[in-house]
Design an enzyme around this catalytic site. Structure first.
Site, PDB file in Angstrom:
ATOM      1  N   ASN A 102      27.972  14.297  22.956  1.00 44.45           N
ATOM      2  CA  ASN A 102      28.854  13.214  22.507  1.00 44.45           C
ATOM      3  C   ASN A 102      29.716  12.811  23.694  1.00 44.45           C
ATOM      4  O   ASN A 102      30.232  13.663  24.422  1.00 44.45           O
ATOM      5  CB  ASN A 102      29.710  13.697  21.334  1.00 44.45           C
ATOM      6  CG  ASN A 102      30.451  12.593  20.609  1.00 44.45           C
ATOM      7  OD1 ASN A 102      31.384  12.858  19.872  1.00 44.45           O
ATOM      8  ND2 ASN A 102      30.057  11.348  20.795  1.00 44.45           N
TER       9      ASN A 102
ATOM     10  N   TYR B 224      38.866   2.097  18.754  1.00 43.29           N
ATOM     11  CA  TYR B 224      38.938   3.489  18.303  1.00 43.29           C
ATOM     12  C   TYR B 224      40.369   4.003  18.447  1.00 43.29           C
ATOM     13  O   TYR B 224      41.115   3.563  19.327  1.00 43.29           O
ATOM     14  CB  TYR B 224      37.998   4.342  19.153  1.00 43.29           C
ATOM     15  CG  TYR B 224      38.131   5.841  18.954  1.00 43.29           C
ATOM     16  CD1 TYR B 224      37.490   6.470  17.893  1.00 43.29           C
ATOM     17  CD2 TYR B 224      38.898   6.602  19.818  1.00 43.29           C
ATOM     18  CE1 TYR B 224      37.605   7.839  17.707  1.00 43.29           C
ATOM     19  CE2 TYR B 224      39.017   7.985  19.652  1.00 43.29           C
ATOM     20  CZ  TYR B 224      38.379   8.598  18.591  1.00 43.29           C
ATOM     21  OH  TYR B 224      38.495   9.947  18.411  1.00 43.29           O
TER      22      TYR B 224
ATOM     23  N   GLU C 246      41.321   9.290  11.707  1.00 46.16           N
ATOM     24  CA  GLU C 246      40.543   8.800  12.835  1.00 46.16           C
ATOM     25  C   GLU C 246      39.878   7.499  12.403  1.00 46.16           C
ATOM     26  O   GLU C 246      39.261   7.441  11.338  1.00 46.16           O
ATOM     27  CB  GLU C 246      39.474   9.813  13.235  1.00 46.16           C
ATOM     28  CG  GLU C 246      38.663   9.400  14.470  1.00 46.16           C
ATOM     29  CD  GLU C 246      37.581  10.420  14.809  1.00 46.16           C
ATOM     30  OE1 GLU C 246      37.306  10.620  16.003  1.00 46.16           O
ATOM     31  OE2 GLU C 246      36.998  11.009  13.859  1.00 46.16           O
TER      32      GLU C 246
ATOM     33  N   TYR D  97      37.663   3.722  13.257  1.00 49.07           N
ATOM     34  CA  TYR D  97      36.712   2.967  14.063  1.00 49.07           C
ATOM     35  C   TYR D  97      36.630   1.544  13.522  1.00 49.07           C
ATOM     36  O   TYR D  97      36.512   1.346  12.300  1.00 49.07           O
ATOM     37  CB  TYR D  97      35.307   3.564  13.984  1.00 49.07           C
ATOM     38  CG  TYR D  97      35.067   4.881  14.668  1.00 49.07           C
ATOM     39  CD1 TYR D  97      34.455   4.932  15.917  1.00 49.07           C
ATOM     40  CD2 TYR D  97      35.410   6.082  14.054  1.00 49.07           C
ATOM     41  CE1 TYR D  97      34.194   6.140  16.542  1.00 49.07           C
ATOM     42  CE2 TYR D  97      35.151   7.299  14.670  1.00 49.07           C
ATOM     43  CZ  TYR D  97      34.538   7.318  15.913  1.00 49.07           C
ATOM     44  OH  TYR D  97      34.274   8.512  16.522  1.00 49.07           O
TER      45      TYR D  97
ATOM     46  N   GLU E 234      30.918   4.593  22.758  1.00 48.95           N
ATOM     47  CA  GLU E 234      30.611   5.979  22.400  1.00 48.95           C
ATOM     48  C   GLU E 234      29.114   6.175  22.336  1.00 48.95           C
ATOM     49  O   GLU E 234      28.390   5.312  21.821  1.00 48.95           O
ATOM     50  CB  GLU E 234      31.247   6.337  21.051  1.00 48.95           C
ATOM     51  CG  GLU E 234      30.952   7.766  20.623  1.00 48.95           C
ATOM     52  CD  GLU E 234      31.826   8.231  19.464  1.00 48.95           C
ATOM     53  OE1 GLU E 234      31.569   9.326  18.938  1.00 48.95           O
ATOM     54  OE2 GLU E 234      32.767   7.501  19.087  1.00 48.95           O
TER      55      GLU E 234
END
Length: 618
Positions: free
Chosen positions: A72, A112, A121, A123, A211
């Site tokens: 990642n 983000y 979190e 997005y 990402e």
């Protein structure tokens, strides 16, 4: 797709409006491993768990990145905040961007970041690689920046976060079609999520992010201009369809002109409370939980002068209490009391008073506390007037001309015979069968939806309901007994459901039916919708036969009657009874209409506090 941010977030001082500067650098810097820093006014970060990565820092917010053989990896530039301010306190956040985006496998192009208190979190995904994220629970659709986004919610348990391994929520807005350049109005997504019952805490970061997950790829972010503060551009004329040029129900075409010297708005007028005149012993500005005004005691108030071109509007006040107690703020126009805004807790929320009649021309609008018992304070953020297009300052003698048709008026009573069929507990696959029957007989109905059933898998059903001219209403979010709930819980049940429906298909909720038909004064005080009961025929019981359902409706048919039926999953006996019900009613001379049409045709105002309707003539 989780990551641990291993460095401390940088504290950034921001003015009321900040356009992150784009400055030239003497030589580009290339990063290959985990690193954070600041360049040209932007905070940057390269984070990976393993694999081959490079990130070249170009001028301003621009950068290029490559990755391969990774687990990642994230590459981003934006702003890191000090975890002390909400998005309302920071100001509007947006990105103007352009990317040459070439993923090979699983990847996101997105904005983000994180919030704390609560830990979230988030997005906002404009493009992706081989897999469209995130596979979570769908919450509905929203319209932002000219595009449609699906909103998803997922929970992470004992997973890496900016606060170590813990439980936290993820929120995704994912565009329905890919885009690699344009605008991302971050604040508009936050507002839409809040209307769905998803609250952001104090922001830690907002950044344009590339990402990659177990993939390879390349991206050249040749444009990345982040703006903080100023006015929002993502909600043109009102998000989720909004009101284009005037009140949808009353004023088609809107107002032309408005007010000489005033501000012309498109569809809605919004006035920040801190810009209003303040009066009372303790009235004062606040900076948390938003930039607004606190009304601490009775007769604390704010006011301003508004020019009204016509005499009926909806008024929306965003506010909250300072604690879990009920806070109340009265609306006065021209010195006359017009209604009360209720806030059941400390979470900021919008409360609407619908169909307020008032004088035209310049009128003094006041927001005043008159019922404080010393246990609560009212915090108010902004007042929005739906459908108004001319805003005057004090003493301004503006004139406007209404060019539209259908200004809100009491309709004359229709002498025809009308009945409203209503269905609870959908949408479900059984709803499709109900719609098939209604369509065959050219009939309409009103559907009371359970908010948690408003999912992407049922979106096509809801779209068909709207297309057929049927009406959507609220039957709570979780179908629990709301009469036992607190004020804030009641408000959440209704607001989450109304927002889910609005965000999914762009229609407003006017009617509410209580689960189990169980109602309390707290519900009446905190639900801004018309309460409907209806005549039941026990069609939720499997032992009630098809013929009993038919006879139950036909034997109780009266002009203005509202019947309560169910379209929950598997209720096929009601589907089988519907043809006989409709044919029987039509043979008796009844026309089947929606609830809104029923009230309109009978010339009855449905907006009566503490009234629960089963027949509009009673």
């Amino acid at each position: 797709m989780k990551k641990v941010l291993t460095t401390a977030l940088l504290t950034v001082f921001m003015s009321a409006q900040l356009l992150v500067p784009s400055l030239s650098v003497k030589a580009a810097t290339t990063l290959y491993d985990n690193r954070t820093g600041t360049q040209d006014g932007y905070d940057y970060e390269l984070w990976k768990d393993y694999g081959n990565t490079s990130m070249t820092l170009d001028a301003g917010g621009a950068f290029t990145c490559q990755w391969s053989n990774i687990g990642n990896a994230l590459f981003r530039k934006g702003k890191k905040f000090d975890r002390t301010k909400t998005y309302q306190q920071i100001g509007n956040i947006s990105f103007d961007y352009g990317v040459d985006y070439r993923p090979n496998g699983n990847s996101y192009l997105c904005v983000y970041g994180w919030s704390v208190d609560p830990l979230v979190e988030y997005y906002i995904v404009d493009s992706w690689g081989s897999w469209r994220p995130p596979g979570g629970s769908p919450k509905g659709q929203i319209q932002v920046d000219g595009g449609t986004y699906d909103v998803y919610e997922t929970m992470r348990y004992n997973a890496p976060s900016i606060q170590g391994d813990t439980n936290f929520r993820q929120i995704f807005s994912v565009r329905t079609s890919k885009k690699t350049s344009g605008t991302i109005s971050v604040t508009e997504h936050f507002k839409a999520w809040e209307r769905m019952g998803i609250y952001m805490g104090k922001l830690t970061e907002a950044a344009l992010n590339i990402e990659g997950y177990q993939s390879s790829g390349y991206a050249n972010v040749y444009k990345n201009v982040m703006t903080i503060g100023g006015s929002s551009s993502g909600n043109q004329g009102g998000n989720q369809g909004g009101n284009q040029g005037g009140n949808q129900g009353g004023n088609q075409g809107g107002n032309q002109g408005g007010n000489a010297g005033g501000t012309v708005a498109q569809g809605n007028t919004t006035v920040q409370c801190e810009s209003m005149s303040k009066a009372g012993q303790y009235t004062g500005n606040i900076s948390s939980p938003f930039s607004g005004v606190a009304l601490y005691a009775n007769n604390d108030r704010v006011s301003y002068t508004q020019y009204f071109a016509y005499g009926t509007h909806d008024f929306v006040l965003r506010g909250c209490a300072n604690n879990g107690n009920m806070a109340r703020v009265d609306l006065k126009i021209g010195g006359q009391y017009k209604g009360t805004f209720y806030y059941g807790g400390s979470y900021p929320a919008e409360y609407t008073i619908k169909n307020v009649s008032h004088g035209t021309g310049n009128q003094t609008v006041e927001l005043v506390v008159t019922a404080d018992d010393g246990n609560w304070d009212a915090y108010i953020d902004y007042l929005r007037i739906n459908g108004e297009s001319g805003q005057a300052s004090s003493g301004n003698q503006g004139q406007g001309q209404n060019q539209g048709q259908g200004q809100s008026q009491q309709q004359p009573k229709d002498t025809g015979k009308y009945i409203a069929l209503t269905f609870d507990d959908g949408p479900s696959s059984t709803t499709k069968d109900v719609l098939d029957v209604l369509e065959k007989y050219n009939a309409k109905a009103t559907f009371f939806l359970i908010g948690q059933n408003v999912t992407m898998s049922n979106l096509s059903i809801m779209q068909r309901q709207v297309k057929m001219g049927c009406e959507l209403a609220s039957h709570s979010y979780t179908h629990e007994d709301m009469s036992r709930m607190s004020a804030s819980q009641v408000r959440n049940q209704q607001e989450w459901t109304a927002s889910a429906i609005k965000n999914a298909v762009g229609v407003d909720v006017k009617f509410f039916r209580a689960p189990y038909l169980s109602v309390s004064n707290t519900m009446h005080q905190n639900i801004d919708a018309t309460f409907i009961q209806g005549i039941t025929v026990n069609d939720w019981e499997s032992y009630t036969s098809v013929q009993q359902r038919v006879n139950g409706v036909l034997s109780q048919a009266r002009d203005g009657q509202i019947f309560l039926l169910h379209d929950f999953q598997g209720n096929y006996q009601t589907v089988q009874a519907l043809p006989q019900i409709i044919e029987g009613l039509q043979s008796q001379g009844y026309t089947l209409v929606t609830l809104s049409e029923l009230f309109q045709k009978k010339g009855v105002n449905p907006n009566q506090r503490y009234k629960i309707w089963s027949n509009v003539n009673n």
